[in-house]
Design an enzyme around this catalytic site. Structure first.
Site, mmCIF file in Angstrom:
data_model
loop_
_atom_site.group_PDB
_atom_site.id
_atom_site.type_symbol
_atom_site.label_atom_id
_atom_site.label_comp_id
_atom_site.label_asym_id
_atom_site.label_seq_id
_atom_site.Cartn_x
_atom_site.Cartn_y
_atom_site.Cartn_z
ATOM 1 N N HIS A 152 0.813 -1.219 0.000
ATOM 2 C CA HIS A 152 0.000 0.000 0.000
ATOM 3 C C HIS A 152 0.849 1.274 0.000
ATOM 4 O O HIS A 152 0.786 2.086 0.922
ATOM 5 C CB HIS A 152 -0.951 0.008 1.208
ATOM 6 C CG HIS A 152 -1.922 -1.126 1.212
ATOM 7 N ND1 HIS A 152 -2.886 -1.262 2.181
ATOM 8 C CD2 HIS A 152 -2.084 -2.187 0.384
ATOM 9 C CE1 HIS A 152 -3.599 -2.363 1.945
ATOM 10 N NE2 HIS A 152 -3.113 -2.938 0.851
ATOM 11 N N GLU A 245 -13.370 2.394 -4.109
ATOM 12 C CA GLU A 245 -14.131 3.636 -4.188
ATOM 13 C C GLU A 245 -13.642 4.545 -5.305
ATOM 14 O O GLU A 245 -12.476 4.520 -5.689
ATOM 15 C CB GLU A 245 -14.014 4.415 -2.868
ATOM 16 C CG GLU A 245 -14.621 3.720 -1.672
ATOM 17 C CD GLU A 245 -14.538 4.534 -0.401
ATOM 18 O OE1 GLU A 245 -15.002 4.042 0.643
ATOM 19 O OE2 GLU A 245 -14.019 5.685 -0.440
ATOM 20 N N TYR A 255 -12.360 10.576 4.151
ATOM 21 C CA TYR A 255 -13.006 9.620 3.261
ATOM 22 C C TYR A 255 -13.275 8.273 3.942
ATOM 23 O O TYR A 255 -13.702 7.330 3.278
ATOM 24 C CB TYR A 255 -12.206 9.493 1.970
ATOM 25 C CG TYR A 255 -12.332 10.765 1.158
ATOM 26 C CD1 TYR A 255 -13.316 10.906 0.200
ATOM 27 C CD2 TYR A 255 -11.525 11.862 1.430
ATOM 28 C CE1 TYR A 255 -13.484 12.081 -0.500
ATOM 29 C CE2 TYR A 255 -11.679 13.054 0.743
ATOM 30 C CZ TYR A 255 -12.665 13.161 -0.223
ATOM 31 O OH TYR A 255 -12.834 14.339 -0.908
ATOM 32 N N TYR A 266 -9.947 -9.625 4.669
ATOM 33 C CA TYR A 266 -9.664 -10.696 3.720
ATOM 34 C C TYR A 266 -10.044 -12.067 4.275
ATOM 35 O O TYR A 266 -10.305 -12.995 3.509
ATOM 36 C CB TYR A 266 -8.191 -10.671 3.320
ATOM 37 C CG TYR A 266 -7.828 -9.451 2.503
ATOM 38 C CD1 TYR A 266 -8.297 -9.295 1.209
ATOM 39 C CD2 TYR A 266 -7.029 -8.442 3.034
ATOM 40 C CE1 TYR A 266 -7.986 -8.172 0.450
ATOM 41 C CE2 TYR A 266 -6.707 -7.316 2.288
ATOM 42 C CZ TYR A 266 -7.191 -7.187 1.001
ATOM 43 O OH TYR A 266 -6.889 -6.078 0.261
#
Length: 373
Positions: A152, A245, A255, A266
């Site tokens: 990430h 999104e 957000y 997961y």
């Protein structure tokens, strides 16, 4: 009221394959018929495309190599002058962006992961590019704190009409940091082109907050573009299992990740029971189940006139391209393209020739162009 049903909204059209001779096959979409042209092969997990003047294309490879195409030919010698890059997990050499005045100043911006004894992080640097060489390379942003692990990194880049640079930074797998303003993790940052902090950034002067932060609560943004008509910054982000999104990024907004999400862990366990909350900006669209959205582009070319103003999103897990049509912020149409192409689409861009270009995230990655029939 914003629609929050995501994938269920709008019109979903399936792709019809007209012929079946590999990449030469023709595809019929709702509005256009097109074919695919392979422009280059032999790319090692390519991540981003940059179209330069004088018929040159740069392509980043996650391993830390920057490739050149000149006059339609992929050169064997890579670009020289890159800094030390740590290719680990999802990290490596990632996005590319040209300065708005690139033709004059030759500044090429690139994001990458960098490691040292304190851990890994997302960095953004720029260098003056000329004829296969980067010089005067300087770091303009480093996400803090450094953390272990290779997940990430975010790393998409775009400039707005005022010349501000936006950078997505993923949560690095430590989800709660996306709600903590003392960390760059899970945010979008906004900078001057040389890395200075704009004084009108929303958290400048706030105790304990990193002043570069423009938005927060973003899990891992890997699609980003500046709308050419409105100047708005559009972003997509990966959810976990579900909850990908699409958002318009506005100063100071939260957000939601991980307080609010349509996704689950997961392993199938819930993250939260909230899909909306006061003070949280709802997505314009969410994909549940997840498609793992990669880069996105606004189509403003003339080659496909019926696609004018549509947004195209590459999908990794979904292995397709999705076309979106918005009326303002309301989704009115969506269509799956290339569902039987069987490749992870990492980057998609509108080329200077008005066609759509994409790259596949593979050990033998391809640069492909969508051509009208």
């Amino acid at each position: 009221m914003k629609n929050r049903k995501g994938f269920a909204l709008g019109l979903l059209f399936s792709l019809a394959i007209i012929s079946t001779d590999g990449l030469a096959q023709n595809y019929r979409s709702e509005h256009h018929t097109f074919t695919l042209e392979t422009v280059a092969t032999g790319l090692r997990h390519p991540w981003s495309i940059a179209f330069l003047p004088d018929n040159e294309i740069l392509i980043s490879e996650r391993s830390g190599i920057l490739r050149r195409m000149v006059d339609g030919r992929l050169l064997s010698d890579p670009v020289s002058g890159l800094p030390d890059i740590t290719a680990s997990g999802q990290g490596g050499l990632l996005d590319l962006a040209l300065h708005p005045d690139f033709a004059v100043n030759r500044w090429l911006y690139f994001s990458y992961s960098h490691g040292n004894a304190q851990g890994l992080t997302t960095r953004v640097a720029r260098g003056r590019y000329e004829s296969g060489e980067l010089t005067n390379v300087e770091i303009v942003f480093e996400a803090l704190p450094r953390l272990p692990g290779g997940r990430h990194f975010g790393s998409r880049l775009t400039f707005d009409p005022q010349g501000y640079l936006y950078v997505t930074v993923g949560d690095r797998g430590q989800e709660t940091r996306a709600q903590q303003l003392d960390s760059h993790m899970g945010t979008t940052v906004r900078l001057h082109d040389d890395g200075r902090v704009p004084q009108d950034n929303p958290f400048v002067g706030q105790s304990g907050a990193r002043p570069e932060i423009f938005t927060y609560g973003n899990r891992n943004g890997q699609g980003l573009f500046t709308h050419p008509l409105t100047g708005d910054i559009w972003q997509n982000e990966h959810g976990p299992r579900g909850g990908d999104e699409v958002n318009i990024i506005r100063a100071g907004l939260n957000y939601g990740w991980p307080k609010v999400t349509y996704g689950i862990n997961y392993n199938g366990t819930p993250i939260t029971d909230l899909t909306e909350a006061e003070g949280i900006e709802p997505p314009l669209l969410h994909w549940t189940p997840s498609i793992a959205p990669a880069d996105m582009t606004y189509y403003n070319g003339t080659v496909f006139p019926e696609w004018q103003g549509d947004i195209f999103v590459g999908a990794l897990v979904g292995q397709k391209v999705q076309r979106l049509r918005f009326a303002g912020t309301e989704l009115v149409e969506q269509e799956d393209l290339l569902t039987q192409f069987n490749a992870r689409i990492r980057d998609i861009q509108t080329g200077p020739d008005g066609t759509l270009w994409l790259i596949t995230d593979e050990p033998n990655g391809r640069l492909i162009r969508l051509m009208p029939i």
